[in-house]
Scaffold this active site. Sequence first.
Site, short mmCIF file in Angstrom:
data_model
loop_
_atom_site.label_atom_id
_atom_site.label_comp_id
_atom_site.label_asym_id
_atom_site.label_seq_id
_atom_site.Cartn_x
_atom_site.Cartn_y
_atom_site.Cartn_z
N VAL A 15 0.83 -1.20 0.00
CA VAL A 15 0.00 0.00 0.00
C VAL A 15 0.87 1.26 0.00
O VAL A 15 0.56 2.23 -0.69
CB VAL A 15 -0.96 -0.01 1.21
CG1 VAL A 15 -1.79 1.27 1.25
CG2 VAL A 15 -1.88 -1.22 1.14
N CYS A 131 -10.40 -3.27 3.00
CA CYS A 131 -10.45 -3.28 1.52
C CYS A 131 -11.75 -3.87 0.99
O CYS A 131 -12.37 -3.30 0.08
CB CYS A 131 -9.24 -4.03 0.96
SG CYS A 131 -8.87 -5.59 1.78
N HIS A 244 -9.71 -8.13 -5.36
CA HIS A 244 -10.70 -8.86 -4.56
C HIS A 244 -12.02 -8.94 -5.34
O HIS A 244 -12.40 -7.99 -6.04
CB HIS A 244 -10.97 -8.14 -3.24
CG HIS A 244 -9.85 -8.20 -2.25
ND1 HIS A 244 -8.68 -8.89 -2.46
CD2 HIS A 244 -9.74 -7.63 -1.01
CE1 HIS A 244 -7.89 -8.76 -1.39
NE2 HIS A 244 -8.51 -7.99 -0.51
#
Length: 339
Positions: A15, A131, A244
């Site tokens: 990140v 997330c 994801h």
Amino acid sequence: MKKFSIAIVGATGVVGGMLIELLEQRRFPTDQLHLLASERSSGQRFSFRGSYLRVQALEDFDFAGIDIAFFTAGSEISALYVPRATANGAIVVDNTSKYRLEPNIPLVVPEINADQTERGLQTRIVANPNCSTIQMVVALNPIHNEVGIKRITVSTYQSVSGAGTRAIEELAMQTANVLNAKTITSEVAPVQMAFNVIPQIGEFQENGFSEEEMKMVQETQKIFDDPNIEINPTCVRVPIFFGHSLALHVETRRKIQVADVRRLLIDAPGVELVDSNADGGYPTPVTHATGQNEVFVGRVRADLSAANGLNLWVVSDNSRKGAALNSLQIAEELVQHLH
């Protein structure tokens, strides 16, 4: 335009690296950028705006003069160093779970509750959600605003990058070892990750749900400011590197037609609808999400078993919108109020 002094804690992680990239891409008004990590990572260099910046040791860093500090290095680091940063005048955008559920700390997804960001001027901390929560609420927000959401059942298919750089390296190594008939060892994941799916993300709680699953419940209720939304999650790690995916089964408070859902999603900020009943007419992490900022939605259809039910498939790059981009969007909101 005024320019700001920025620090990134955890700059050498997935990140942190994405934040450096996005600060440059989005031309954030930065006059100084300080890259911070552990002592063992100090000295590493990262390219930024035509020059190279060296990573500094967090342990020795003085936060005096920092306007905004991004924290991406885990809850324990945030617990130790966020108070130091705020005491020296910085506003912290925290990407860990440390402050998300604190009642007085705003938990922000700018497409939904950007108005909460200004509270960060008083609290000196704005929390960035999990997330999977981020991409779910971005996709569901237009539906929730239109007809209300009563219940969400969600199954996640989460990439290994959500567990950090070591998890990416472990998947790569295990994949190579499987293909070459070599011994498999697991250090990051509880069991073999390559060519497998793992129905555990985070430690198990007393109620039998994992830590990641409970984050999705509690954070969604806080972001939507609605503790009555019922959420039933199952979070699963899958052997892909980035992106994801979520299978969402939603029960709305009032009936809505699928055509109207599609119209809402087309107009929703941060959402891209990819939805045709044809081979490949849906988003996937590889074909759509990786390296992109949007939340992609497809497979929109009515639930066959519930009068007010909807099904959706939601995909996003977890390291971008699920972490770094959302954090930076929070900072972009903050600077509108900093003088």
